[in-house]
Design a protein around this motif. Structure first.
Motif, short mmCIF file in Angstrom:
data_model
loop_
_atom_site.label_atom_id
_atom_site.label_comp_id
_atom_site.label_asym_id
_atom_site.label_seq_id
_atom_site.Cartn_x
_atom_site.Cartn_y
_atom_site.Cartn_z
N LEU A 93 -20.22 -72.83 -67.62
CA LEU A 93 -19.41 -72.09 -68.59
C LEU A 93 -18.63 -70.96 -67.92
O LEU A 93 -17.47 -70.72 -68.24
CB LEU A 93 -20.30 -71.53 -69.71
CG LEU A 93 -20.88 -72.58 -70.66
CD1 LEU A 93 -21.88 -71.94 -71.61
CD2 LEU A 93 -19.78 -73.29 -71.41
N THR A 94 -19.25 -70.30 -66.96
CA THR A 94 -18.56 -69.26 -66.19
C THR A 94 -17.40 -69.86 -65.41
O THR A 94 -16.30 -69.30 -65.37
CB THR A 94 -19.53 -68.55 -65.23
OG1 THR A 94 -20.56 -67.92 -66.00
CG2 THR A 94 -18.83 -67.51 -64.38
N ARG B 239 -14.51 -70.48 -67.70
CA ARG B 239 -13.80 -69.23 -68.02
C ARG B 239 -12.93 -68.79 -66.85
O ARG B 239 -11.78 -68.40 -67.04
CB ARG B 239 -14.80 -68.13 -68.39
CG ARG B 239 -15.32 -68.23 -69.80
CD ARG B 239 -16.07 -66.98 -70.24
NE ARG B 239 -17.17 -66.62 -69.36
CZ ARG B 239 -18.41 -67.11 -69.45
NH1 ARG B 239 -18.70 -67.98 -70.38
NH2 ARG B 239 -19.36 -66.71 -68.62
N GLN C 275 -25.91 -74.84 -66.72
CA GLN C 275 -25.00 -74.79 -67.87
C GLN C 275 -24.31 -73.44 -67.94
O GLN C 275 -23.10 -73.37 -68.19
CB GLN C 275 -25.75 -75.08 -69.16
CG GLN C 275 -24.83 -75.11 -70.36
CD GLN C 275 -25.57 -75.44 -71.65
OE1 GLN C 275 -26.80 -75.49 -71.70
NE2 GLN C 275 -24.81 -75.69 -72.70
N ARG C 276 -25.04 -72.35 -67.71
CA ARG C 276 -24.42 -71.02 -67.73
C ARG C 276 -23.37 -70.90 -66.62
O ARG C 276 -22.28 -70.35 -66.83
CB ARG C 276 -25.49 -69.94 -67.57
CG ARG C 276 -26.30 -69.70 -68.82
CD ARG C 276 -27.17 -68.46 -68.74
NE ARG C 276 -28.14 -68.49 -67.65
CZ ARG C 276 -29.36 -69.03 -67.72
NH1 ARG C 276 -29.77 -69.58 -68.83
NH2 ARG C 276 -30.18 -69.00 -66.69
#
Length: 100
Positions: A67-68, A71, A63-64
């Motif tokens: 999200l990166t 972005r 998930q991290r």
């Protein structure tokens, strides 16, 4: 399994960062090359994705990374859109209209 699913996510994340770096320096050839490399990684990830269960910790890491990637994608689009617009103007200049 020799290569873990998260290894692909991490490779995509690194490639995405390199694409952003290339876009920031307007190195469009490198960005396109990296985009192709990323597509290969994503295709392989899709093949493995349904076969490999993730632990809760791995899902959080995934998930991290996602999200990166979002972005990076937004930043790349912001940098690329003016270039694409300019390229479109060069390839398809507006036609002048003659008034009679």
């Amino acid at each position: 399994m020799a290569i873990h699913l998260l290894d692909y996510y991490q490779a995509i994340e690194r490639t995405s960062q390199a694409m952003l770096d290339a876009a920031q320096t307007q190195d469009w050839d490198e960005m396109v090359r990296l985009e192709s490399a990323c597509a290969v990684l994503i295709a392989r990830l899709r093949e493995l994705g349904s076969e490999t269960p993730l632990t809760p910790e791995e899902r959080a890491r995934k998930q991290r990374i996602m999200l990166t990637l979002l972005r990076h994608d937004a930043q790349i689009r912001e940098l690329v859109e003016p270039w694409v617009d300019e390229l479109g103007t060069v390839l398809h200049p507006p036609q002048s209209r003659l008034l009679h």
